[in-house]
Enzyme design. Structure first.
Site, short mmCIF file in Angstrom:
data_model
loop_
_atom_site.label_atom_id
_atom_site.label_comp_id
_atom_site.label_asym_id
_atom_site.label_seq_id
_atom_site.Cartn_x
_atom_site.Cartn_y
_atom_site.Cartn_z
N ASN A 209 34.27 30.62 37.78
CA ASN A 209 34.62 31.20 36.48
C ASN A 209 35.53 30.26 35.70
O ASN A 209 35.90 29.20 36.19
CB ASN A 209 35.23 32.60 36.65
N ASP A 279 34.24 38.80 41.87
CA ASP A 279 33.98 40.14 42.40
C ASP A 279 32.79 40.13 43.36
O ASP A 279 32.66 41.01 44.20
CB ASP A 279 33.71 41.11 41.25
N LYS A 289 20.60 22.25 50.70
CA LYS A 289 20.46 22.31 49.25
C LYS A 289 19.14 23.01 48.89
O LYS A 289 18.09 22.67 49.44
CB LYS A 289 20.47 20.89 48.69
N PHE A 324 46.68 41.46 36.94
CA PHE A 324 46.25 41.03 35.61
C PHE A 324 44.95 41.76 35.27
O PHE A 324 44.15 42.07 36.16
CB PHE A 324 46.02 39.52 35.59
N LYS A 338 43.21 50.35 36.04
CA LYS A 338 43.33 49.38 37.14
C LYS A 338 44.67 49.53 37.83
O LYS A 338 44.76 49.44 39.05
CB LYS A 338 43.18 47.95 36.61
N LYS A 342 44.75 50.55 41.75
CA LYS A 342 45.20 49.54 42.73
C LYS A 342 46.65 49.74 43.14
O LYS A 342 47.21 48.89 43.84
CB LYS A 342 44.98 48.14 42.15
N1 CTP Z 1 41.50 40.98 41.98
C1 CTP Z 1 41.62 40.83 43.34
N2 CTP Z 1 40.49 40.79 44.12
C2 CTP Z 1 39.26 40.91 43.57
C3 CTP Z 1 39.15 41.05 42.18
C4 CTP Z 1 40.29 41.07 41.42
O1 CTP Z 1 42.74 40.71 43.85
N3 CTP Z 1 38.20 40.85 44.35
C5 CTP Z 1 42.73 41.06 41.16
C6 CTP Z 1 42.91 39.94 40.18
O2 CTP Z 1 43.69 38.91 40.74
C7 CTP Z 1 43.64 40.62 39.03
C8 CTP Z 1 43.08 42.02 39.05
O3 CTP Z 1 42.63 42.22 40.38
O4 CTP Z 1 45.03 40.71 39.23
C9 CTP Z 1 41.95 42.20 38.11
O5 CTP Z 1 41.41 43.46 38.31
P1 CTP Z 1 39.84 43.70 38.38
O6 CTP Z 1 39.62 45.18 38.36
O7 CTP Z 1 39.21 43.04 39.48
O8 CTP Z 1 39.42 43.02 37.10
P2 CTP Z 1 38.04 42.47 36.86
O9 CTP Z 1 37.60 41.54 37.94
O10 CTP Z 1 38.08 41.92 35.51
O11 CTP Z 1 37.25 43.82 37.01
P3 CTP Z 1 36.22 44.48 36.04
O12 CTP Z 1 35.06 43.62 36.19
O13 CTP Z 1 36.08 45.83 36.63
O14 CTP Z 1 36.88 44.48 34.69
#
Ligand code: CTP
Length: 398
Positions: A209, A279, A289, A324, A338, A342
């Protein structure tokens, strides 16, 4: 807060140099020891003698002057100080400091010092608004300098606008705040995660990303500057790890990040998850490969563990968990959801569709939302300044 603190005051050549006399006097009343370094130009506005009398210490102007002024020969001002303050700071001194020019005693000392540096700009409003000056201020702030913003009003040159040196009381208050907050984080273990994780598809490809790591690195740098014991767990990033960290752990995948974070979090008082964790990851990683053919290619993704959610479930009493949320719509609602889901104490939310916010930018524009319902709207500023705002909020109770 300033009792016994050693403050190096740099005075540069602006009409507001006379106000620096009051700054010295207030610092001394607050219990600080002050040593003044003046630029040549500053001596055109206020004499060396004034600062010598008011500070009770010798004043340095010329690098090459004999050291007979000093009680202790060759004392290094740069090392002596607990903090350096440049007030008034002209456009010129900030330009030199931003570039690392060292052509007199003050600029050389600023380059040599590793202590926190405060700049209180004062100049004509057009000079202040000039992109060159603004850029230099941003460079300094990004490196961790504290900018004490000028006030707005009638200037000595007759113009009206921003550029008036902040009031001496405000300047001293900024230093007091810094020492108060700095002490509160001293020795506290802070765990920060930064940058994006990468999830391999085959030996040469991955899903990644746009996260650069800048926000997390700025947080780690700020915590270290405040005396915290900082562990930074980072996905791949082009940035240099900040100096002063206790530990730097480099990881690639979410699984690796999870392992490092869960281990380090056990002994951390504050955990800030600025990393953009993937995610999903490819369900199977090809050993070789993947060769192209004329067909479509599908990659099945499976869910990665939510590290922050796990931390929230395991949260110890007194531990502070900060997440975040990067959103493109319904910022407050999604961020609050969130935070609840969490079990976080704070969530830093940003709308990544706004210019100057989000991934791979030097600046950000965020809301710091706390569990008790408080929302601080932080206007667009450098990530390092945002890091300061975050730590101003997130400090543990004494
Ligand atoms: N985070 C984490 N582990 C994951 C995904 C995210 O620890 N597998 C943490 C990130 O570091 C950040 C926060 O969760 O602090 C973001 O929340 P999240 O709900 O995961 O945000 P997005 O990935 O943007 O989720 P969405 O796609 O639902 O918006």
């Amino acid at each position: 807060m300033l009792q016994g603190k050693k403050i190096l005051l740099g005075v540069t050549g602006g009409i507001a140099a006379y106000k620096a006399v009051e700054v010295v006097s207030r610092l001394r009343k607050a219990g600080a020891e002050v040593r003044v370094v003046m630029t040549r130009e500053a001596t055109e506005f206020v004499t060396e003698l004034t600062f010598r009398e008011i500070s009770g210490n010798p004043v340095t102007v010329d690098m090459w002057a004999p050291v007979q002024h000093w009680n202790v020969a060759h004392i290094s001002l740069a090392e002596w100080a607990d903090a350096a303050l440049v007030a008034p700071a002209t456009a010129n001194i900030m330009a030199k400091a931003a570039l690392g020019i060292a052509d007199d005693m003050l600029t050389t000392t600023l380059l040599a010092t590793t202590v926190p540096v405060f700049f209180a700009p004062a100049m004509n409003s057009n000079m202040y608004a000039h992109p060159a000056t603004q850029k230099n201020i941003n460079i300094l702030a990004e490196r961790g300098a504290h900018i004490i913003p000028p006030g707005t009003g009638k200037l000595a040159c007759g113009a009206e606008g921003p550029g008036r040196l902040a009031e001496p009381a405000e300047i001293v208050a900024a230093l007091e705040r810094f020492f108060a907050e700095g002490d509160r984080l001293a020795g506290v273990k802070v765990l920060v995660t930064a940058a994006g994780t990468i999830e391999p598809i085959d030996p040469v490809r991955y899903i990644g990303n746009r996260s650069s790591g800048r926000m997390g690195y700025a947080l780690a740098e700020e915590a270290a500057a405040r005396g915290a014991e900082v562990v930074l767990v980072s996905g791949p990033s082009a940035l240099q790890p900040p100096t002063g960290l206790k530990k730097f752990i480099s990881v690639e995948t979410a699984a690796e990040m999870r392992e490092a974070v869960l281990r380090e979090a056990e002994t951390s008082r504050i955990v800030i998850k600025a990393a953009a964790v993937a995610d999903y990851r490819p369900k199977s990683v090809s050993e070789h490969k993947i060769k192209k053919n004329d067909e479509e290619l599908s990659i099945i993704l499976e869910k990665n563990p939510d590290i922050l959610k796990e931390l929230g479930q395991k949260k110890r009493p007194g531990q502070i968990l900060v997440g975040f949320a990067a959103e493109t719509q319904n910022l407050l609602q999604y961020a609050r959801e969130k935070m609840e889901k969490k079990n976080l104490d704070f969530i830093v939310a940003n709308d990544v569709t706004k210019p100057g916010a989000g991934f791979n930018t030097a600046t950000n524009l965020v809301k710091i939302i706390s569990r008790d319902g408080g929302i601080e709207d932080v206007p667009m500023m450098t990530k390092r300044e945002i890091a300061k705002r975050i730590f101003d909020r997130v400090l543990p109770e004494q």
